[in-house]
Scaffold this motif. Structure first.
Motif, PDB file in Angstrom:
ATOM      1  N   GLU A  96     -15.820 -16.144 -27.050  1.00  0.00           N
ATOM      2  CA  GLU A  96     -16.601 -15.217 -26.223  1.00  0.00           C
ATOM      3  C   GLU A  96     -17.894 -15.841 -25.718  1.00  0.00           C
ATOM      4  N   THR A  97     -18.376 -16.906 -26.407  1.00  0.00           N
ATOM      5  CA  THR A  97     -19.603 -17.536 -25.934  1.00  0.00           C
ATOM      6  C   THR A  97     -19.417 -18.187 -24.570  1.00  0.00           C
ATOM      7  N   LEU A  98     -18.176 -18.629 -24.270  1.00  0.00           N
ATOM      8  CA  LEU A  98     -17.942 -19.246 -22.971  1.00  0.00           C
ATOM      9  C   LEU A  98     -17.986 -18.231 -21.843  1.00  0.00           C
ATOM     10  N   ASP A  99     -17.859 -16.950 -22.183  1.00  0.00           N
ATOM     11  CA  ASP A  99     -18.037 -15.915 -21.167  1.00  0.00           C
ATOM     12  C   ASP A  99     -19.514 -15.651 -20.922  1.00  0.00           C
ATOM     13  N   LEU A 100     -20.365 -16.123 -21.828  1.00  0.00           N
ATOM     14  CA  LEU A 100     -21.801 -15.897 -21.708  1.00  0.00           C
ATOM     15  C   LEU A 100     -22.537 -17.103 -21.125  1.00  0.00           C
ATOM     16  N   TYR A 101     -21.993 -18.304 -21.399  1.00  0.00           N
ATOM     17  CA  TYR A 101     -22.688 -19.533 -21.026  1.00  0.00           C
ATOM     18  C   TYR A 101     -21.939 -20.320 -19.947  1.00  0.00           C
ATOM     19  N   PRO A 102     -22.651 -20.784 -18.925  1.00  0.00           N
ATOM     20  CA  PRO A 102     -22.073 -21.830 -18.075  1.00  0.00           C
ATOM     21  C   PRO A 102     -22.256 -23.158 -18.808  1.00  0.00           C
ATOM     22  N   ARG A 103     -21.193 -23.909 -18.992  1.00  0.00           N
ATOM     23  CA  ARG A 103     -21.294 -25.158 -19.741  1.00  0.00           C
ATOM     24  C   ARG A 103     -22.152 -26.179 -18.977  1.00  0.00           C
ATOM     25  N   PRO A 104     -23.069 -26.863 -19.672  1.00  0.00           N
ATOM     26  CA  PRO A 104     -23.942 -27.843 -18.994  1.00  0.00           C
ATOM     27  C   PRO A 104     -23.137 -28.922 -18.270  1.00  0.00           C
ATOM     28  N   SER A 105     -23.524 -29.197 -17.031  1.00  0.00           N
ATOM     29  CA  SER A 105     -22.920 -30.237 -16.174  1.00  0.00           C
ATOM     30  C   SER A 105     -21.473 -29.958 -15.806  1.00  0.00           C
ATOM     31  N   HIS A 106     -20.972 -28.753 -16.069  1.00  0.00           N
ATOM     32  CA  HIS A 106     -19.643 -28.348 -15.636  1.00  0.00           C
ATOM     33  C   HIS A 106     -19.743 -27.545 -14.338  1.00  0.00           C
ATOM     34  N   ALA A 107     -18.593 -27.147 -13.827  1.00  0.00           N
ATOM     35  CA  ALA A 107     -18.553 -26.392 -12.568  1.00  0.00           C
ATOM     36  C   ALA A 107     -18.470 -24.882 -12.798  1.00  0.00           C
ATOM     37  N   ASP A 108     -18.631 -24.431 -14.048  1.00  0.00           N
ATOM     38  CA  ASP A 108     -18.520 -22.989 -14.327  1.00  0.00           C
ATOM     39  C   ASP A 108     -19.457 -22.175 -13.439  1.00  0.00           C
ATOM     40  N   TYR A 109     -20.724 -22.557 -13.412  1.00  0.00           N
ATOM     41  CA  TYR A 109     -21.729 -21.786 -12.676  1.00  0.00           C
ATOM     42  C   TYR A 109     -21.504 -21.878 -11.171  1.00  0.00           C
ATOM     43  N   THR A 110     -21.271 -23.076 -10.655  1.00  0.00           N
ATOM     44  CA  THR A 110     -21.140 -23.227  -9.208  1.00  0.00           C
ATOM     45  C   THR A 110     -19.860 -22.572  -8.686  1.00  0.00           C
ATOM     46  N   TYR A 111     -18.764 -22.656  -9.447  1.00  0.00           N
ATOM     47  CA  TYR A 111     -17.531 -21.990  -9.025  1.00  0.00           C
ATOM     48  C   TYR A 111     -17.725 -20.478  -8.977  1.00  0.00           C
ATOM     49  N   LEU A 112     -18.412 -19.944  -9.976  1.00  0.00           N
ATOM     50  CA  LEU A 112     -18.644 -18.507 -10.020  1.00  0.00           C
ATOM     51  C   LEU A 112     -19.519 -18.068  -8.854  1.00  0.00           C
ATOM     52  N   ARG A 113     -20.530 -18.846  -8.536  1.00  0.00           N
ATOM     53  CA  ARG A 113     -21.402 -18.502  -7.412  1.00  0.00           C
ATOM     54  C   ARG A 113     -20.663 -18.626  -6.076  1.00  0.00           C
ATOM     55  N   LYS A 114     -19.752 -19.573  -5.970  1.00  0.00           N
ATOM     56  CA  LYS A 114     -19.030 -19.781  -4.716  1.00  0.00           C
ATOM     57  C   LYS A 114     -17.947 -18.742  -4.496  1.00  0.00           C
ATOM     58  N   TYR A 115     -17.104 -18.520  -5.521  1.00  0.00           N
ATOM     59  CA  TYR A 115     -15.924 -17.681  -5.350  1.00  0.00           C
ATOM     60  C   TYR A 115     -16.081 -16.264  -5.901  1.00  0.00           C
ATOM     61  N   GLY A 116     -17.073 -16.074  -6.767  1.00  0.00           N
ATOM     62  CA  GLY A 116     -17.210 -14.772  -7.400  1.00  0.00           C
ATOM     63  C   GLY A 116     -16.263 -14.584  -8.565  1.00  0.00           C
ATOM     64  N   VAL A 117     -15.472 -15.594  -8.867  1.00  0.00           N
ATOM     65  CA  VAL A 117     -14.526 -15.575  -9.980  1.00  0.00           C
ATOM     66  C   VAL A 117     -14.255 -17.036 -10.350  1.00  0.00           C
ATOM     67  N   LYS A 118     -13.859 -17.290 -11.593  1.00  0.00           N
ATOM     68  CA  LYS A 118     -13.564 -18.657 -12.014  1.00  0.00           C
ATOM     69  C   LYS A 118     -12.406 -18.645 -12.992  1.00  0.00           C
ATOM     70  N   ALA A 119     -11.795 -19.823 -13.169  1.00  0.00           N
ATOM     71  CA  ALA A 119     -10.716 -19.955 -14.144  1.00  0.00           C
ATOM     72  C   ALA A 119     -11.273 -19.677 -15.535  1.00  0.00           C
ATOM     73  N   SER A 120     -10.496 -18.986 -16.348  1.00  0.00           N
ATOM     74  CA  SER A 120     -10.977 -18.612 -17.677  1.00  0.00           C
ATOM     75  C   SER A 120     -10.853 -19.738 -18.682  1.00  0.00           C
ATOM     76  N   SER A 121     -10.014 -20.736 -18.384  1.00  0.00           N
ATOM     77  CA  SER A 121      -9.793 -21.809 -19.347  1.00  0.00           C
ATOM     78  C   SER A 121      -9.989 -23.170 -18.708  1.00  0.00           C
ATOM     79  N   GLY A 122     -10.625 -24.061 -19.437  1.00  0.00           N
ATOM     80  CA  GLY A 122     -10.846 -25.406 -18.928  1.00  0.00           C
ATOM     81  C   GLY A 122     -11.718 -25.411 -17.692  1.00  0.00           C
TER      82      GLY A 122
END
Length: 461
Positions: A96-122
């Motif tokens: 559940e922490t990965l739902d709270l944190y964008p991983r450092p230097s990953h694309a979690d944050y930028t993908y979410l900002r671009k698409y409004g949704v992101k892959a849940s795994s990897g």
């Protein structure tokens, strides 16, 4: 978008932990001998779980051709290739922490900002798993380039962290000086250090002493130029068999051993390390590339910087060439020692600081460049970072990841280089075919007459 190329186009699909990944290749010439084993050979070099230096994820990456090939021959229609994800573990990312944190230097944050949704795994599409489609598509292009033109492409790991395969006398001397400096005692008037500082300095000293020595100063001809004659000889002759002989994929045994030690140390510390991959293309015919926005080196840069984890691109003499004078850096033309070279040219250059491309167009010399890769972003350490809502916290990631992406990046670099050259070649063949058709028609006698009137220095028969 998810496509690369204009005349020979590769479109990749799939995410890190979805059911399958793959590619669709459009524009492959018909009549090319092709089977799955040719593609599988390169996928095997890219796949995870190859050694203790890579991620333990156990994927066989077995490719299945779905269309465009019949009885071992390409039809000229789109080729679809599929690779099933057999060892997917999306539950590694259900914390559940990965739902709270964008991983450092990953694309979690930028993908979410671009698409409004992101892959849940990897990493989803940002994962290196996406590159399977690139490698599969490039294996087809490489088969054509090899059979039709004898073009070769070989990449190798040229540095890992502080350990380098020296490419000139300056780099060799720098590593030797570093080793000497590490053995020098601290100055008497140096300010006193805290216990923590002394401990950290000792760790750094021990680390560098393990991975730098006078032996790392490879034999060199002493030239203070971007690449020595010895290094250029390596570029001219190194083979994939030599590269693959080491798990780290460096063709120099002593340097490879030091690189391996660095990677193992980072792996055991649950950390990661970056470095560089150097690539050379041989027997590329002159005339490929466009003179303005689609220069061949620009296309290669585009191709390389589209690979996950890349941070830099250096072409030919690179940044070292910027410190030279024109009288040193200019590539002097000389007669080819064999009369005609493998690309049909009576000329070659003496130094090839241009890296095989001048004015954005290939000149028939070896094309070479280096790509920088950052340390893998996922590390199994606690990291202080911020949550999506802005509050601070500590993130611990799980999963199976490479302590160093470089050994597996080698075939990916080769693949993107091959795709760039294949697309440029097909563009040039299209231009030459159009010109040939124009000159062959009797109606165009005036065009032929005008062509023949040009000075010999302005045309090539």
């Amino acid at each position: 978008m998810s496509s690369f190329g204009t005349h020979f186009r590769v479109t990749t699909f799939g995410e890190s932990h979805c059911r399958s990944v793959g590619a669709i290749v459009d524009g492959c010439p018909p009549g090319l001998d092709l089977n799955e084993s040719l593609i599988q050979a390169q996928l095997r070099r890219r796949r995870p779980g190859q050694s203790a230096l890579t991620t333990p994820r156990d994927e066989k990456d077995q490719v299945a051709i779905q269309s465009g090939v019949e009885r071992g021959v390409t039809l000229g229609t789109p080729i679809c290739m599929l690779v099933q994800n057999m060892d997917q573990r999306p539950h590694d990312y259900k914390d559940e922490t990965l739902d709270l944190y964008p991983r450092p230097s990953h694309a979690d944050y930028t993908y979410l900002r671009k698409y409004g949704v992101k892959a849940s795994s990897g990493g989803g599409r940002s994962s290196a798993r996406e590159t399977i489609g690139r490698v599969a598509g490039a294996a087809i292009a490489e088969q054509y380039l090899k059979l039709a033109y004898g073009i070769e492409c070989v990449a190798f790991v040229s540095s890992v962290g502080p350990v380098k395969l020296p490419k000139n006398a300056t780099e060799a001397k720098t590593q030797a000086r570093m080793a000497a400096a590490l053995q020098a005692p601290r100055l008497e008037n140096s300010p006193p250090q805290s216990e923590e500082e002394e401990e950290e300095e000792e760790k750094t000293r021990a680390y560098l002493q393990r991975h730098h020595s006078d032996k790392s100063a490879a034999a060199d001809d002493g030239l203070q130029y971007p690449t020595s004659s010895a290094y250029r000889g390596l570029l001219a002759a190194v083979s994939r068999e030599q590269v693959d002989a080491s798990p780290v994929r460096c063709p120099d045994e002593a340097t490879a051993a030091r690189m391996t030690s660095v990677i193992e140390e980072c792996r055991d510390a649950h950390d990661s390390i970056g470095g560089t991959v150097t690539c050379v293309l041989r027997n590329v015919p002159p005339g490929l590339g466009e003179p303005a926005f689609d220069k061949l080196e620009a296309t290669l840069a585009h191709a390389m910087l589209s690979i996950p984890a890349t941070k830099g691109f250096e072409f030919g003499s690179g940044f070292d060439g910027a410190a030279m004078r024109g009288s040193q850096h200019n590539d002097k033309f000389v007669p080819h020692p064999n009369g005609l070279g493998p690309t049909g040219s009576a000329l070659r250059t003496e130094t090839n600081w241009s890296g095989g491309i001048q004015g954005g167009i290939s000149n028939g010399e070896d094309i070479y460049f280096t790509v920088a890769f950052k340390p893998a972003a996922t590390i199994s350490q606690e990291q202080e970072t911020a949550q999506y809502d802005g509050s601070s916290g500590v993130l611990v990631t799980r999963g199976r990841h490479d302590p160093c992406v470089l050994p597996r990046a080698v075939p990916i670099v080769e693949s993107m280089a091959v795709l760039a050259v294949m697309d440029a070649l097909m563009g040039q063949l299209s231009r030459e075919g159009a010109t040939s058709s124009l000159r062959s028609r009797e109606l165009d006698a005036r065009h032929t007459e005008a062509w023949d009137a040009l000075p010999s220095s302005m045309r090539l028969r």
